[in-house]
Scaffold this motif. Structure first.
Motif, mmCIF file in Angstrom:
data_model
loop_
_atom_site.group_PDB
_atom_site.id
_atom_site.type_symbol
_atom_site.label_atom_id
_atom_site.label_comp_id
_atom_site.label_asym_id
_atom_site.label_seq_id
_atom_site.Cartn_x
_atom_site.Cartn_y
_atom_site.Cartn_z
ATOM 1 N N GLN A 31 0.807 -1.213 0.000
ATOM 2 C CA GLN A 31 0.000 0.000 0.000
ATOM 3 C C GLN A 31 0.848 1.274 0.000
ATOM 4 N N LYS A 32 2.150 1.123 0.016
ATOM 5 C CA LYS A 32 3.027 2.293 0.030
ATOM 6 C C LYS A 32 2.922 3.075 -1.279
ATOM 7 N N LEU A 44 5.344 0.570 -17.836
ATOM 8 C CA LEU A 44 4.561 -0.629 -17.551
ATOM 9 C C LEU A 44 4.796 -1.132 -16.133
ATOM 10 N N SER A 45 6.008 -1.019 -15.667
ATOM 11 C CA SER A 45 6.303 -1.427 -14.289
ATOM 12 C C SER A 45 5.568 -0.542 -13.297
ATOM 13 N N ARG A 46 5.484 0.770 -13.603
ATOM 14 C CA ARG A 46 4.744 1.689 -12.727
ATOM 15 C C ARG A 46 3.259 1.343 -12.739
ATOM 16 N N MET A 47 2.737 1.026 -13.928
ATOM 17 C CA MET A 47 1.324 0.656 -14.029
ATOM 18 C C MET A 47 1.042 -0.609 -13.211
ATOM 19 N N ASP A 48 1.937 -1.574 -13.289
ATOM 20 C CA ASP A 48 1.789 -2.787 -12.483
ATOM 21 C C ASP A 48 1.824 -2.455 -11.003
ATOM 22 N N ALA A 49 2.753 -1.589 -10.627
ATOM 23 C CA ALA A 49 2.872 -1.204 -9.225
ATOM 24 C C ALA A 49 1.616 -0.482 -8.744
ATOM 25 N N MET A 55 -5.013 -2.974 -5.520
ATOM 26 C CA MET A 55 -5.515 -4.250 -5.005
ATOM 27 C C MET A 55 -5.203 -4.398 -3.521
ATOM 28 N N ALA A 56 -4.021 -3.970 -3.096
ATOM 29 C CA ALA A 56 -3.659 -4.050 -1.685
ATOM 30 C C ALA A 56 -4.564 -3.154 -0.841
ATOM 31 N N ALA A 58 -7.678 -2.264 -1.603
ATOM 32 C CA ALA A 58 -9.005 -2.879 -1.591
ATOM 33 C C ALA A 58 -9.048 -4.052 -0.608
ATOM 34 N N THR A 59 -7.996 -4.830 -0.579
ATOM 35 C CA THR A 59 -7.919 -5.942 0.366
ATOM 36 C C THR A 59 -7.913 -5.410 1.790
ATOM 37 N N GLY A 60 -7.182 -4.339 2.025
ATOM 38 C CA GLY A 60 -7.163 -3.715 3.349
ATOM 39 C C GLY A 60 -8.539 -3.209 3.761
ATOM 40 N N ALA A 61 -9.282 -2.658 2.811
ATOM 41 C CA ALA A 61 -10.633 -2.167 3.106
ATOM 42 C C ALA A 61 -11.563 -3.332 3.447
ATOM 43 N N ARG A 62 -11.427 -4.459 2.730
ATOM 44 C CA ARG A 62 -12.249 -5.637 3.046
ATOM 45 C C ARG A 62 -11.906 -6.177 4.428
#
Length: 112
Positions: A31-32, A44-49, A55-56, A58-62
């Protein structure tokens, strides 16, 4: 519901809280803030990051929502209201509580 069953649900809820806390600790790095320096990382690496970061989060919110449900269930245990439908005050079947001890409604009211 007897004291042994209540204690088992409390233990299950507490164990789930511990698991959520452990998952949060593991997910903090994801989440950093993403570094946007084009010299250090390609587009592309930035987009992946950025996608991994989203996603991290969203997982934290769940996890946070689940944690709130668990604390509410523990509060109902402490208040002696655990296992009763919040709408009709009837007992919630044990099988339903076994699947999810955080439920607050019997099947009749949960289904609408």
């Amino acid at each position: 519901m007897n004291k042994t069953q209540i204690a088992a649900y409390r233990a299950q809820l507490t164990k789930t809280l511990d698991t959520l806390d452990h998952g949060d600790a593991l997910g903090e790095s994801g989440q950093k803030t993403v570094e946007l320096d084009q010299q250090a990382v390609g587009r592309l690496s930035r987009m992946d990051a950025l996608q991994n970061q989203a996603m991290a989060k969203a997982t934290g919110a769940r996890r946070a929502a689940q944690r709130e449900r668990i604390h509410a269930a523990l509060g109902r245990i402490d208040a002696g209201e655990f296992g009763y439908c919040e709408d009709c005050s009837e007992k919630i079947p044990k099988g339903r509580l076994d699947l999810d001890p955080c439920v607050t409604r019997c099947v009749s009211y949960a289904s609408g």
